[in-house]
Design an enzyme around this catalytic site. Sequence first.
Site, PDB file in Angstrom:
ATOM      1  N   LYS A  33       0.956  -1.223  -0.010  1.00 18.30           N
ATOM      2  CA  LYS A  33      -0.089  -0.007   0.116  1.00 18.30           C
ATOM      3  C   LYS A  33       0.969   1.277   0.148  1.00 18.30           C
ATOM      4  CE  LYS A  33      -0.478  -0.398   4.998  1.00 18.30           C
ATOM      5  NZ  LYS A  33      -1.103  -0.794   6.145  1.00 18.30           N
ATOM      6  N   ARG A 128     -10.660   0.128  14.578  1.00 15.50           N
ATOM      7  CA  ARG A 128     -10.389   0.847  13.365  1.00 15.50           C
ATOM      8  C   ARG A 128     -11.210   0.096  12.233  1.00 15.50           C
ATOM      9  NH1 ARG A 128      -4.438   1.199  10.721  1.00 15.50           N
ATOM     10  NH2 ARG A 128      -4.824  -1.067  10.128  1.00 15.50           N
ATOM     11  N   TYR A 241      16.601  30.421   6.474  1.00 13.25           N
ATOM     12  CA  TYR A 241      15.644  30.868   7.455  1.00 13.25           C
ATOM     13  C   TYR A 241      15.579  31.328   8.942  1.00 13.25           C
ATOM     14  CZ  TYR A 241      12.466  30.628   3.233  1.00 13.25           C
ATOM     15  OH  TYR A 241      11.732  30.685   1.874  1.00 13.25           O
TER      16      TYR A 241
HETATM   17  C1  LIG Z   1      -0.434  -1.766   6.905  1.00 11.42           C
HETATM   18  C2  LIG Z   1      -0.821  -3.045   7.323  1.00 11.42           C
HETATM   19  C3  LIG Z   1      -0.318  -4.156   7.392  1.00 11.42           C
HETATM   20  C4  LIG Z   1       1.268  -4.063   7.323  1.00 11.42           C
HETATM   21  O1  LIG Z   1       1.729  -3.734   8.638  1.00 11.42           O
HETATM   22  P1  LIG Z   1       3.336  -3.668   8.869  1.00 11.42           P
HETATM   23  O2  LIG Z   1       3.342  -3.041  10.170  1.00 11.42           O
HETATM   24  O3  LIG Z   1       3.826  -2.408   7.781  1.00 11.42           O
HETATM   25  O4  LIG Z   1       4.121  -4.839   8.466  1.00 11.42           O
HETATM   26  C5  LIG Z   1      -0.831  -5.373   7.453  1.00 11.42           C
HETATM   27  N1  LIG Z   1      -2.245  -5.317   7.792  1.00 11.42           N
HETATM   28  C6  LIG Z   1      -3.085  -4.240   7.931  1.00 11.42           C
HETATM   29  C7  LIG Z   1      -4.459  -4.503   8.001  1.00 11.42           C
HETATM   30  C8  LIG Z   1      -2.412  -2.978   7.326  1.00 11.42           C
HETATM   31  O5  LIG Z   1      -3.160  -1.975   7.608  1.00 11.42           O
END
Ligand SMILES: *Cc1c(COP(=O)(O)O)cnc(C)c1O
Length: 345
Positions: A33, A128, A241
């Site tokens: 993702k 969630r 800055y």
């Molecule tokens: C992002 C996510 C993962 C991967 O998690 P990591 O901590 O990056 O290994 C797995 N399952 C869900 C539901 C997630 O949202």
Amino acid sequence: MTSPCLTLDLSKIAANWAALDALTACETAAVVKADAYGGGASAVARHLQGIGVTRFFVALATEGVALRQALGEGAEINILSGHMAGDASCLASARLTPVLNSLDQVLRHLEALPTAPFALQLDTGMNRLGLEPSDWAGLRQIKMGSPTFVMSHLACADDPSHAMNAKQLNTFKEMTDGLGLTRSLAATGGILLGPEYHFDFTRPGIGLYGCAPFSAGQVVHHLTLPIIQTRDVAVGETVGYSNTWTAERPSRIATVAAGYADGLHRAMGAKTQLWANEIPCPIVGRISMDLIGVDVTDLADVPDSLEILNQHQTADVLAANAGTIGYEILTSLGARYTRVYEGNT
Ligand SMILES: *Cc1c(COP(=O)(O)O)cnc(C)c1O
């Protein structure tokens, strides 16, 4: 043409996947993702497919459409946000598997795509996404096919001593034991908690990219920033800055071509260095939107570029410098970087 360059070593991503896979007796999927945590989902996922990964996860259906184009027909592409209103045509045309998160999503999916595959997420306490235990019981009344798998997500897996882990594990077992379904609970942190968390497949994301909590991971990213200009400043002159840095010796300052708009958060400035091979050079003054000043006084020769991400200063180090987590550093890596892939043999 010179631009900041983000190099990913795909062989290191493959090695990290294999190392995580070797920690379990079950299957290992891959979470790509947010454009493979900023690295480029097509290249990363294609490489992982090449070493045998068949199950992938992204957050949104639009990400799934792009991933389907990269991976072709064979891969299972799962959508963690499930089936939102308006997703049906994307899900159907790219043959994506939504991970349905609520009774509303289940009904929407059955109505729009009654014969298409789906998976289910159960909420075991994170609050969630996912079906609550009462929704899950209610689902038994609905006539529907079998989910490709059921999954849940751990809220505190990066802390092995946290009581929440065992609590969620028990809830997940209570909700799914004896049903003969394919099950998944663990992301990277869950893999490290041990075999009772592994079930039928795991879903690592951050560990593939070599970051905490997978401390045995190999470094994947190098980020090289070209020097635009070098200048000499006298004692008492300031840089950047708000005049936050004043030269205390005659200094040589290089200005490199990236800044907070490229994910190099302003908050990391004070503690962060750029590297000329093995030699660290401190950031001086505020990080600007597109520019960073670096003290290169101690270099015998000023190179064309300096590194801000490498084996000495990983995304986890930048995260600590900025008061955040490696995930946020990686997923903020900017669209202006040229992405280059190594180790693609
Ligand atoms: C992002 C996510 C993962 C991967 O998690 P990591 O901590 O990056 O290994 C797995 N399952 C869900 C539901 C997630 O949202």
